[in-house]
Design an enzyme around this catalytic site. Structure first.
Site, PDB file in Angstrom:
ATOM      1  N   GLU A 205       3.999   5.517  -2.949  1.00 31.15           N
ATOM      2  CA  GLU A 205       2.820   4.679  -3.164  1.00 31.15           C
ATOM      3  C   GLU A 205       1.862   5.348  -4.144  1.00 31.15           C
ATOM      4  OE1 GLU A 205       2.983   2.992   1.422  1.00 31.15           O
ATOM      5  OE2 GLU A 205       1.857   4.793   0.931  1.00 31.15           O
ATOM      6  N   GLU A 402       4.802  -6.319   1.745  1.00 35.11           N
ATOM      7  CA  GLU A 402       5.724  -5.465   2.494  1.00 35.11           C
ATOM      8  C   GLU A 402       5.074  -5.140   3.829  1.00 35.11           C
ATOM      9  OE1 GLU A 402       7.138  -0.982   1.708  1.00 35.11           O
ATOM     10  OE2 GLU A 402       7.785  -2.370   0.139  1.00 35.11           O
TER      11      GLU A 402
END
Length: 555
Positions: A205, A402
């Site tokens: 991320e 997600e």
């Protein structure tokens, strides 16, 4: 999932079930029933973390996903594997076998160029096993320079090697070589590569490794700032000198008495900073600079990726932002977890996504705001998702969703994802993770069926209307139906979706376009006895764009 008369709306506790599973609720009184999901919406599944050893079984599993309507398999391509032998010594053989298997299954492939460590973080173990997968970064990397230049150092003086520090001067060179080698080796698979993701930091991320369990972090603590290496401190000092030019001007703005820019430091007391100092001019300057570090990092890796991938694959490039949802509403240090991760201003962060021509994936769509104002979480993931999704829409950025944690045997979580996806212009969803859908102890693939019914195929609004309704206190009305490949009747609609006025009950749900469903209406008395039902089950094929169905409630 049940129709309830108004006095009974408190009976929501057990309302989730598997069928009319595209029910979408923003909040009681503010539900949105006009789907704005993107026309090209597609659902993907995240592959196992560990290496595949039985390729035939894996191919059969991929075909099962394909037959359920899944579009692509998303796979971590671990830097720690492919360049483990030495600098510029790449071995892509495993992932070429992988790509061949995906191609043979009929699915598309979404590789993630995972320039972060696997191991030690949330979701770093494969489903159906307690075995954690450990894939560190290539060991030869750490001989290139000092820890002060290559690693992160947090408030407590602990070093982190989960991913390379963006302050390292050679980081762009290493990523450039990796991207170039991938493009050269996988150009023959451009027919199946639907998208390429760039790992921007910890856990893949775009963020600082601020919450890391092996370094002592526990949920829901805020985590640690990650800018205490010499390279980071020097960058902060240089940024402030560039902004203010002379120390007198900085002192005037910060209300300090410094004699040199070299005296500038990150916060020396993190807790006190997030309680008392983050709103000061110093605090705003620091947090703005801290976020700009990851914005610049995104700009750099996106530039390299476009250079190597655009002409070869003609596929979109994406990056992920973590849904750091806890402590958002903390009364003492609100948003401190987001700030530690590098998320100070989502507006400017998304401006960088736009400038870099990068698609955005955002996590935690499965969660709700149930702990928004209670200790110790003060967590508001749903509000956070809505905020970021609306920002993305306003800037013309494609956003994908997600789940942050594993969804298994939890239809409420699937429903929460659906609510976000189908009302906030999402272009796709990736389920974390493969092993939860295809379990050896679930021969009927019930989990996969739930996922397919709720999140795979594009939904459309379907309105149900009951005329001549007369509901007394204690009585309940249900719309029930057997979902796709569901054998049993199950409750279908949320109470808060019911509009009940003048003897007419109306509710809108989202159902999979083109699929067959059966429904009927049921009325139960206060003891749970069925006192009326609509009679024969009525079978519907949901038409393109949705439809409306009406019953006369005659008892």
């Amino acid at each position: 999932m049940k129709y309830l008369n108004k006095p009974l709306k408190k009976c929501l506790g057990f309302a989730l079930a598997l069928l009319l599973s595209f029910t979408l609720i923003l909040s009681s009184g503010s539900a949105t029933y006009a789907s704005s999901i993107q026309r090209d919406y597609k659902a993907n599944v995240m592959a196992p973390l560990g290496k595949i050893t039985d390729w035939n079984t894996f191919k059969k599993q991929l075909i099962t996903l394909k037959n359920k309507g899944v579009y692509a398999i998303t796979t971590d391509v671990w830097w720690g594997d492919v360049e483990s032998k030495g600098d510029n010594q790449f071995d892509w053989s495993y992932y070429k076998t992988y790509a061949e298997t995906v191609r043979a299954s009929g699915l598309k492939w979404v590789p993630i160029l995972s320039t972060h460590q696997c191991g030690g973080n949330v979701n770093n173990s494969d489903s159906n096993s307690d075995k954690e997968i450990n894939i560190p970064l290539p060991s030869w990397l750490w001989t290139k320079d000092t820890a002060d230049n290559m690693q992160f150092k947090n408030e407590k003086g602990k070093w982190d090697k989960e991913c390379l520090s963006p302050w390292w001067s050679d980081i762009d060179k290493q990523y450039d070589e990796l991207y170039a080698s991938f493009a050269s080796n996988f150009s023959q698979y451009k027919d199946i590569i639907a998208k390429i993701y760039l790992s921007g930091g910890a856990s893949g991320e775009l963020r600082f490794p601020s919450y890391n369990k092996p370094l002592g972090w526990n949920y829901p603590e805020r985590g640690e700032l990650q800018c205490y290496s010499k390279a980071a401190i020097s960058d902060f000092q240089n940024a402030m000198e560039t902004k203010y030019n002379n120390i007198s001007k900085l002192n005037s703005e910060w209300n300090t008495n410094l004699t040199s820019f070299t005296q500038i430091t990150p916060p020396t007391d993190g807790d006190n900073f997030f309680i008392n100092g983050y709103k000061s001019k110093y605090g705003k300057d620091f947090l703005t600079w801290y976020q700009k570090v990851i914005e610049k990092h995104l700009s750099n890796i996106a530039s390299k990726a476009h250079e190597h991938f655009d002409s070869v694959f003609n596929a979109r490039i994406g990056a992920k932002v973590s849904g750091v949802h806890w402590l958002i509403n903390s009364p003492s240090m609100p948003h401190s977890t987001e700030y530690c991760a590098g998320y100070y201003n989502y507006n400017t962060l998304l401006d960088q996504f736009k400038a870099s021509d990068i698609d955005l994936t955002f996590t935690c769509l499965e969660m709700d705001d149930s702990n928004a104002y209670t200790k110790p979480n003060y967590s508001a993931p749903k509000s956070l998702v809505i905020n970021v999704a609306n920002l993305a829409k306003s800037k013309g950025i494609k956003i994908f969703g997600e789940n942050a944690l594993t969804i298994s045997n939890n239809n409420q979580s699937y429903q929460n994802c659906a609510e976000m996806l189908y009302n906030y212009d999402f272009s796709g969803f990736t389920l974390l993770r493969f092993g939860d859908l295809l379990k050896s102890d679930d021969p009927t693939n019930s989990e996969l069926n739930s996922f397919a019914d709720i999140l795979v195929k594009k939904p459309v609004p379907v309105t149900f209307t009951l005329n001549n309704v007369n509901v007394k206190d204690g009585e309940k009305i249900y719309i029930v139906g057997n979902g796709w490949e569901m054998a049993n009747w199950t409750t279908g609609l949320y109470p808060s979706q019911l509009t009940y006025k003048g003897g007419k009950a109306t509710a809108t749900v989202y159902l999979a376009e083109g699929r067959n469903y059966e429904f009927k209406a049921i009325k139960k008395d206060a003891s749970g006895n069925v006192t009326w039902e609509s009679g024969n089950n009525q079978s519907y094929t949901v038409p393109t764009g949705g439809g409306s169905y009406t019953w006369n409630f005659n008892k």
